[in-house]
Scaffold this motif. Sequence first.
Motif: not given
Length: 215
Positions: A66-79
């Motif tokens: 999740c290379w965008d984890w600092q700004s998109n934790t929920q997007g990471c969780a969904k994916d």
Amino acid sequence: MIDLEPDFWGYVRSLGDPHQVAAQVTGANPKDCGSQENSAAGLTRCLISMARTYAPNSTVGMHLSCWDWQSNTQGCAKDYANLGAQNADFLVGDVSDRDAGGYAQPAHGGYDDFWTDQKAAAMLGFCKTRAESVGKPVVLWQIPVGNMKQNNTLNHYKDDKVDWFFGDMDQVANAHVAGLLFGAGQQEQTSIETDGGNLIGKTVAHHNSGGTALK
């Protein structure tokens, strides 16, 4: 422990919904995965299923690319829910693949990768959120071995993460981190053979103290 390909899932995420990212699954392995869909999501399920079949005494983890984890934790969780991470035994998070003292060298980028309490809290907060999202613990891997007694020469680069982790194990456990995997990500970095015995000494002392309960 099997950590399924660290970088691949990040590239899958960049292509969109894992159920829509095409992959040859049934054709590649009809025996084990003939019932899976031909997508990245099906590939994940196929790999986990194969681990259960052919390595029943192992555990298998999904690497959190999740290379965008600092700004998109929920997007990471969904994916990762779409990928099927809930079927794995654990999740795997990154810390850094180089000693901070190495990264600080102009030839290696010249940037600050030393930890602060704020950086550690952000990483552990992400780990806790992801662990709770799928009900699985997190393992942190590729933690640099350097320490502040090193002199920033070949195989003797400084870092502060070993000392931070062993000094803050309660915070680590509270984030549902169940394992810490230390090791250099590149041959020039500090290793267990060159760190002056720091990692081994702290590991032995932690064991002798009774350790820290998992949460």
